[in-house]
Design a protein around this motif. Structure first.
Motif, mmCIF file in Angstrom:
data_model
loop_
_atom_site.group_PDB
_atom_site.id
_atom_site.type_symbol
_atom_site.label_atom_id
_atom_site.label_comp_id
_atom_site.label_asym_id
_atom_site.label_seq_id
_atom_site.Cartn_x
_atom_site.Cartn_y
_atom_site.Cartn_z
ATOM 1 N N ILE A 18 -23.350 -30.762 -2.760
ATOM 2 C CA ILE A 18 -23.543 -30.146 -4.082
ATOM 3 C C ILE A 18 -24.511 -28.981 -3.962
ATOM 4 O O ILE A 18 -25.719 -29.181 -3.776
ATOM 5 N N PRO A 19 -24.049 -27.752 -4.065
ATOM 6 C CA PRO A 19 -24.909 -26.562 -3.879
ATOM 7 C C PRO A 19 -25.669 -26.180 -5.152
ATOM 8 O O PRO A 19 -25.504 -25.095 -5.696
ATOM 9 N N VAL B 35 -37.645 -31.604 5.991
ATOM 10 C CA VAL B 35 -37.599 -30.141 6.163
ATOM 11 C C VAL B 35 -36.187 -29.584 6.050
ATOM 12 O O VAL B 35 -36.007 -28.363 5.968
ATOM 13 N N ALA B 36 -35.165 -30.454 6.028
ATOM 14 C CA ALA B 36 -33.772 -29.987 5.996
ATOM 15 C C ALA B 36 -33.335 -29.702 4.564
ATOM 16 O O ALA B 36 -32.419 -30.319 4.042
ATOM 17 N N VAL B 37 -34.005 -28.785 3.911
ATOM 18 C CA VAL B 37 -33.630 -28.375 2.564
ATOM 19 C C VAL B 37 -32.858 -27.065 2.661
ATOM 20 O O VAL B 37 -32.864 -26.386 3.680
ATOM 21 N N ARG B 38 -32.216 -26.704 1.570
ATOM 22 C CA ARG B 38 -31.358 -25.519 1.603
ATOM 23 C C ARG B 38 -32.167 -24.246 1.782
ATOM 24 O O ARG B 38 -33.309 -24.153 1.349
ATOM 25 N N LEU C 142 -25.020 -37.420 1.204
ATOM 26 C CA LEU C 142 -23.774 -36.683 1.011
ATOM 27 C C LEU C 142 -23.851 -35.780 -0.225
ATOM 28 O O LEU C 142 -23.364 -34.642 -0.216
ATOM 29 N N MET C 143 -24.473 -36.289 -1.290
ATOM 30 C CA MET C 143 -24.656 -35.473 -2.489
ATOM 31 C C MET C 143 -25.525 -34.253 -2.184
ATOM 32 O O MET C 143 -25.227 -33.132 -2.623
ATOM 33 N N PHE C 144 -26.591 -34.469 -1.437
ATOM 34 C CA PHE C 144 -27.489 -33.371 -1.063
ATOM 35 C C PHE C 144 -26.751 -32.323 -0.239
ATOM 36 O O PHE C 144 -26.993 -31.115 -0.372
ATOM 37 N N TRP C 145 -25.845 -32.776 0.589
ATOM 38 C CA TRP C 145 -25.089 -31.894 1.476
ATOM 39 C C TRP C 145 -24.017 -31.110 0.718
ATOM 40 O O TRP C 145 -23.860 -29.900 0.892
ATOM 41 N N ALA D 261 -32.632 -31.633 -5.739
ATOM 42 C CA ALA D 261 -33.934 -32.265 -5.982
ATOM 43 C C ALA D 261 -33.773 -33.731 -6.345
ATOM 44 O O ALA D 261 -34.504 -34.599 -5.855
ATOM 45 N N ILE D 262 -32.787 -34.032 -7.209
ATOM 46 C CA ILE D 262 -32.569 -35.426 -7.636
ATOM 47 C C ILE D 262 -32.070 -36.273 -6.469
ATOM 48 O O ILE D 262 -32.574 -37.374 -6.216
ATOM 49 N N SER D 263 -31.090 -35.757 -5.742
ATOM 50 C CA SER D 263 -30.507 -36.538 -4.652
ATOM 51 C C SER D 263 -31.497 -36.754 -3.525
ATOM 52 O O SER D 263 -31.571 -37.838 -2.944
ATOM 53 N N VAL D 264 -32.306 -35.724 -3.204
ATOM 54 C CA VAL D 264 -33.253 -35.871 -2.101
ATOM 55 C C VAL D 264 -34.404 -36.795 -2.502
ATOM 56 O O VAL D 264 -34.955 -37.515 -1.666
ATOM 57 N N CYS D 265 -34.749 -36.816 -3.794
ATOM 58 C CA CYS D 265 -35.782 -37.740 -4.269
ATOM 59 C C CYS D 265 -35.309 -39.185 -4.134
ATOM 60 O O CYS D 265 -36.042 -40.053 -3.644
#
Length: 416
Positions: free
Chosen positions: A318-319, A260-263, A313-316, A325-329
């Motif tokens: 890179i805005p 659930v911790a998406v932007r 870290l990439m998910f955090w 989507a790629i990093s969280v996958c």
């Protein structure tokens, strides 16, 4: 862990005829018995699917729940607190309930209790009633999860069956945000989602009653009632159980909070990003099961955690929604195997006579993490802002690594 039969010393209620060592189930069981075994596998997998369908939906529905009840983020976090109380109660009650009702009976009870919660959620006349519903779902899901895992770990090639079981959970988590998002964004009533979960609970309970019908609501063995208290004490006194439970607790919390911790953004798009995470999560449990077993569960969890930290870290940092989507996958892909791998390692370090109790306790307690950390992060975010979520996720991944490193190797602990 040696693989001797379709069941490794299973409780009497699992198989009606005793298995013959070193033979696959198809060769040692009569057709009727084989159908009974595989029917139970289908039933427990469906129960776990329903758990995934429950767990991954709330994050998507929160943007619709808040204006409906006119509540803030802090009040939303109370949902996770109540859910935590239900799961915590079940983690200690599981052994005693199972000693009276057996595996199948406890599974059915858990499903019925969670179905009661869904009925209240669908009704939802006020936020307090909606809140109380999560006490039922937290307790019921923890019981069902404990029985499904306890049953699966007795199956031959359990590392694969555990991977399949929890991949099925992943399928539920992939579908849940899609269904919840579609209902909430295209209909006037987001509560319709819980009507679907209620229907699934009815099917789930019916399937469990049928597949576990032989000896349903009876103890797994004649002395189970008298041994329940001692088994719980022995389980809780084993040092390894707390390291494994700590790992599960942090992992389950990270798993749900990451989902659930998406932007911040359009709720409709956020729902689909959540499904991307759960898709990677599910694929990881399928694709990495044999790889992890071949190269060693202990070693590979460290490798996967390091990779997960990189993608977190990439998910955090890179805005960009595509990069997110790629990093969280990929993040989901590498943490996906942790839960079934942890259960498999548990069977190697805990004495066999404590397996069922230990698996039930850790599986139930792990579900508490699904509630505790979203509650804590929600409470913190309500005061400090949502930007605190990402540092919390990094801390959870590091904490998991510490607990994993502390789990002793087989035979390392000698209890007196």
């Amino acid at each position: 862990m040696t693989e001797q039969s379709e069941y490794d010393d299973p409780p009497p209620s699992y198989v009606e005829s005793a298995p013959i060592p070193e033979e696959p189930a198809a060769a040692i069981l009569k057709p009727k018995d084989a159908r009974d075994v595989y029917g139970k596998i289908v039933s427990t997998n469906f129960a776990i699917f329903c758990a995934g369908f429950n767990d991954a939906a709330l994050g998507v529905l929160i943007p619709y729940i808040q204006p409906f009840f006119q509540i803030g983020l802090l009040e939303i976090s109370y949902i996770y607190l109540v859910n935590f109380i239900g799961g915590f109660t079940a983690s200690f009650a599981n052994i005693h309930i199972c000693s009276h009702l057996g595996t199948g009976g406890t599974l059915v009870l858990g499903i019925v209790v969670q179905g009661t919660g869904y009925a209240l959620m669908f009704w939802a006349p006020s936020f307090p009633v909606f809140l109380v519903a999560f006490l039922f779902t937290g307790f019921g899901l923890a019981l069902a999860d404990a029985q499904a895992n306890s049953f699966t770990v007795t199956v031959r090639n359990s590392h694969r069956w555990l991977g399949i079981l929890h991949a099925i959970y992943g399928v539920g988590t992939v579908l849940a945000p899609l269904v919840a998002n579609t209902i909430a964004s295209h209909t006037p009533r987001w509560q319709l989602y819980y009507l679907i979960t209620l229907v699934l609970a009815v099917i789930n309970a019916s399937l469990a009653v049928w597949t576990f019908r032989h000896g349903l609501f009876k103890p797994n063995d004649a002395g189970a009632k008298s041994k329940a208290g001692r088994e719980l004490r022995d389980t809780l006194s084993h040092p390894a159980i707390w390291f494994i439970t700590g790992f599960f607790f942090l992992y389950a919390g990270a798993e749900i909070t990451l989902g659930v911790a998406v932007r911040n953004g359009d709720p409709e798009k956020v729902g689909y990003i959540a499904s991307v995470f759960w898709s990677g999560f599910t694929l990881g449990r399928i694709a990495l099961a044999d790889v992890t077993h071949r190269f060693g569960e202990r070693r590979m969890v460290f490798v996967y955690t390091a990779l997960a930290l990189v993608f977190q870290l990439m998910f955090w940092l890179i805005p960009n929604i595509t990069a997110n989507a790629i990093s969280v996958c990929l993040l989901g892909f590498f943490i996906g195997p942790f839960y079934p791998v942890g259960l498999y390692v548990l069977t190697e370090v805990i004495p066999q006579e404590l397996h069922l109790g230990a698996i039930g306790f850790t599986a139930s307690f792990g579900s508490i993490g699904c509630a505790a950390f979203p509650f804590l992060t929600g409470a913190i975010a309500s005061r400090a802002g949502v930007e605190v979520l990402q540092p919390i996720m990094i801390s959870l991944l590091i904490g998991m690594t510490v607990f994993w490193a502390l789990i002793p190797k087989p035979g390392q602990i000698q209890l007196t």
